[in-house]
Scaffold this motif. Sequence first.
Motif, short mmCIF file in Angstrom:
data_model
loop_
_atom_site.label_atom_id
_atom_site.label_comp_id
_atom_site.label_asym_id
_atom_site.label_seq_id
_atom_site.Cartn_x
_atom_site.Cartn_y
_atom_site.Cartn_z
N PRO A 138 -30.20 -8.23 60.56
CA PRO A 138 -29.04 -8.23 61.13
C PRO A 138 -28.48 -9.42 61.23
N PRO A 139 -27.15 -9.36 60.93
CA PRO A 139 -26.12 -10.50 61.11
C PRO A 139 -26.37 -11.20 62.40
N ALA A 140 -26.47 -10.57 63.33
CA ALA A 140 -26.44 -11.31 64.56
C ALA A 140 -27.74 -12.44 64.77
N ASN A 141 -28.58 -12.11 63.63
CA ASN A 141 -29.50 -13.43 63.84
C ASN A 141 -28.91 -14.50 63.47
N ILE A 142 -28.00 -14.68 62.37
CA ILE A 142 -27.68 -15.98 61.86
C ILE A 142 -26.10 -16.10 62.03
N VAL A 143 -25.66 -15.64 63.11
CA VAL A 143 -24.07 -15.42 63.17
C VAL A 143 -23.52 -16.76 63.40
N ALA A 144 -24.22 -17.67 63.75
CA ALA A 144 -23.74 -19.18 63.89
C ALA A 144 -23.19 -19.74 62.53
N GLY A 145 -24.00 -19.19 61.63
CA GLY A 145 -23.85 -19.85 60.36
C GLY A 145 -22.69 -19.08 59.46
N LEU A 146 -22.32 -17.91 59.93
CA LEU A 146 -21.36 -16.90 59.19
C LEU A 146 -19.91 -17.09 59.25
N THR A 147 -19.15 -16.67 58.44
CA THR A 147 -17.65 -16.93 58.52
C THR A 147 -17.09 -15.51 59.29
N ASP A 148 -16.43 -15.69 60.21
CA ASP A 148 -15.63 -14.36 60.62
C ASP A 148 -14.80 -13.79 59.49
N ILE A 149 -15.12 -12.63 59.20
CA ILE A 149 -14.56 -11.69 58.28
C ILE A 149 -13.63 -10.34 58.70
N THR A 150 -13.49 -10.57 59.81
CA THR A 150 -12.86 -9.54 60.29
C THR A 150 -11.55 -9.03 59.60
N SER A 151 -10.69 -10.08 59.16
CA SER A 151 -9.40 -9.62 58.51
C SER A 151 -9.88 -8.72 57.28
N LEU A 152 -11.00 -9.15 56.83
CA LEU A 152 -11.36 -8.31 55.47
C LEU A 152 -11.68 -6.86 55.58
N ALA A 153 -12.61 -7.08 56.83
CA ALA A 153 -12.90 -5.56 57.25
C ALA A 153 -11.98 -4.68 57.54
N ASP A 154 -10.76 -5.40 58.30
CA ASP A 154 -9.67 -4.76 58.61
C ASP A 154 -8.89 -3.86 57.39
N LYS A 155 -9.06 -4.86 56.36
CA LYS A 155 -8.21 -4.67 55.31
C LYS A 155 -9.00 -3.37 54.55
N LEU A 156 -10.19 -3.44 54.61
CA LEU A 156 -10.96 -2.25 53.96
C LEU A 156 -10.82 -1.14 54.74
N ALA A 157 -10.81 -1.31 56.09
CA ALA A 157 -10.63 -0.05 56.90
C ALA A 157 -9.43 0.61 56.51
N ALA A 158 -8.15 -0.03 56.37
CA ALA A 158 -6.97 0.49 55.83
C ALA A 158 -7.10 1.35 54.60
N GLU A 159 -7.98 0.83 53.61
CA GLU A 159 -7.91 1.50 52.39
C GLU A 159 -8.82 2.65 52.46
N GLN A 160 -9.93 2.68 53.26
CA GLN A 160 -10.97 3.76 53.17
C GLN A 160 -10.91 4.65 54.36
N GLU A 161 -9.83 4.93 55.02
CA GLU A 161 -9.87 5.91 56.26
C GLU A 161 -10.72 5.31 57.32
N GLY A 162 -10.84 3.99 57.50
CA GLY A 162 -11.68 3.62 58.67
C GLY A 162 -13.10 3.36 58.23
N TRP A 163 -13.88 2.96 59.14
CA TRP A 163 -15.49 2.93 59.02
C TRP A 163 -16.23 3.68 59.96
N TYR A 164 -17.43 4.19 59.45
CA TYR A 164 -18.33 5.00 60.37
C TYR A 164 -18.60 4.03 61.55
N PRO A 165 -18.86 4.64 62.72
CA PRO A 165 -19.21 3.75 63.90
C PRO A 165 -20.68 2.86 63.57
N ALA A 166 -21.60 3.42 62.74
CA ALA A 166 -22.51 2.77 62.31
C ALA A 166 -22.12 1.26 61.90
N ALA A 167 -21.27 1.11 61.07
CA ALA A 167 -20.86 0.05 60.26
C ALA A 167 -20.51 -0.98 61.33
#
Length: 470
Positions: free
Chosen positions: A137-166
């Motif tokens: 799980p990313p939560a294990n190493i979150v301190a070393g990861l880049t916030d990519i919320t903008s990328l996730a939002d861009k993909l959501a707009a292209e693919q009708e959102g995300w399933y809740p599990a994502a």
Amino acid sequence: MTNEANKPGATLPPKPISRTLRRRGFLSLAGTAAGAVALAACAPAATPTAIPQPTVPASIATGGAPVTLKGASINYLGYAMFVPKMNEIFQSFAIDWATQNGVKFNLEMATTSDVAARVATAIETGQGPTIVQYTAPPANIVAGLTDITSLADKLAAEQEGWYPAASAVATVDQKWYAIPLGSHTPVFAWRPDWFAEAGIEKFPDNWDEFYEAGKIMKTAGHPFGFVLGGAGTPFDGLAHANLLLWSFGGQEFRPDGTLALDSAETIAALEYAIKLHKDANDPGATGYNDATNNQAFIAEQLSATMNVNTIYLPALTSAPAVAAAMNHALPPQGPAGRFTYQGYPYVSVLKHTAGIDRDAALAFLGDFFAVSQYAQYIKEGRGYLIPMAPIYENLPIWDIDPKLAIMREAGRLSRWGGFENPSPTKLSAAMVSQFTMAKMFQNAATNGNAREALDGTLREIEDLRAQVGA
């Protein structure tokens, strides 16, 4: 889910390779994944929407390599997928994308344990890979990861959102730090011919029927391979343990994040596992690794076990008689319902990635996950990965082989490790990484004492809580 060390299947791990990606190189690299699998053509489901045709990646739509990415470097650290064609598609895309963008792309494949260790080192030193593919799980190493919320939002707009599990597994504090490559959703592989010989005409619909069928099958010399291998089965053990826990009404957490494991429902699930293992299971199932049940099923030593398509696909070529005789079924339901477990490979950008290299990493991921590109990647997996967005439900990516059609349905029943946390916490992520639920069921089946197994697990969880500061 690519080799014995990093997927729910069985084959030797690829040798670590570090080099600048070239087309000849990626072809030889793809050959180090699981042994060749004959992949049948995938045809559309009923009245599907056509897969959008690949277009020029957005990052290069103006023609020629944009100045903003020229000279950037991407160092990608990951592992090979079980289906060779998926590796070919990914690596071919990386070559073409890097060439057109003027980006140097270094690809290194390792086992998942090696990836985990090297990611930890990269985070500590601020050097090394820029994009990483991993399974914890990313939560294990979150301190070393880049916030990519903008990328996730861009993909959501292209693919009708995300399933809740994502969003449940890839976010921390409502910010995205990873993109799931998809979900691995296991189902039961079983032998309808042997069941019929024993007078059982269909796969059991509930756990009581499953237990009674298992007793009959074991007496007939065809035991179940219900995986109870603890930490030795990083995917299969969690999959078998969690779906049993959830279907009996047990859960790891409440929605507010408090621990909910100590319950009558958990005890009931553990007691069921004890009697199932004693009366219906292969006695060696508490010592399985992630390859054992695959190998045993193909060797016709088991009548039922659970995995993704990593038993059936190899059997098509290595054991065609087994492939012809077997089928897949959804897991039985319990008092709380029917569920499956999802495991995930993730991709993230490490936090030390900066400037033009960070721009290139985000652009590469955005273009790889574009619907037209990613749909082809998923299609070739034949159910090995289930996409995490609604748009793919009606695209012709689902295999017409009736023995694989169930993969689509299974994905809709899935939960994730740490349920019902709305997103991973330090504690829930540590429990998944340490295979806590798998070890609990292994201990119960080995020692025959449900309460003792639960109490030991509760102590382990408190130790993990102290370790991660949760």
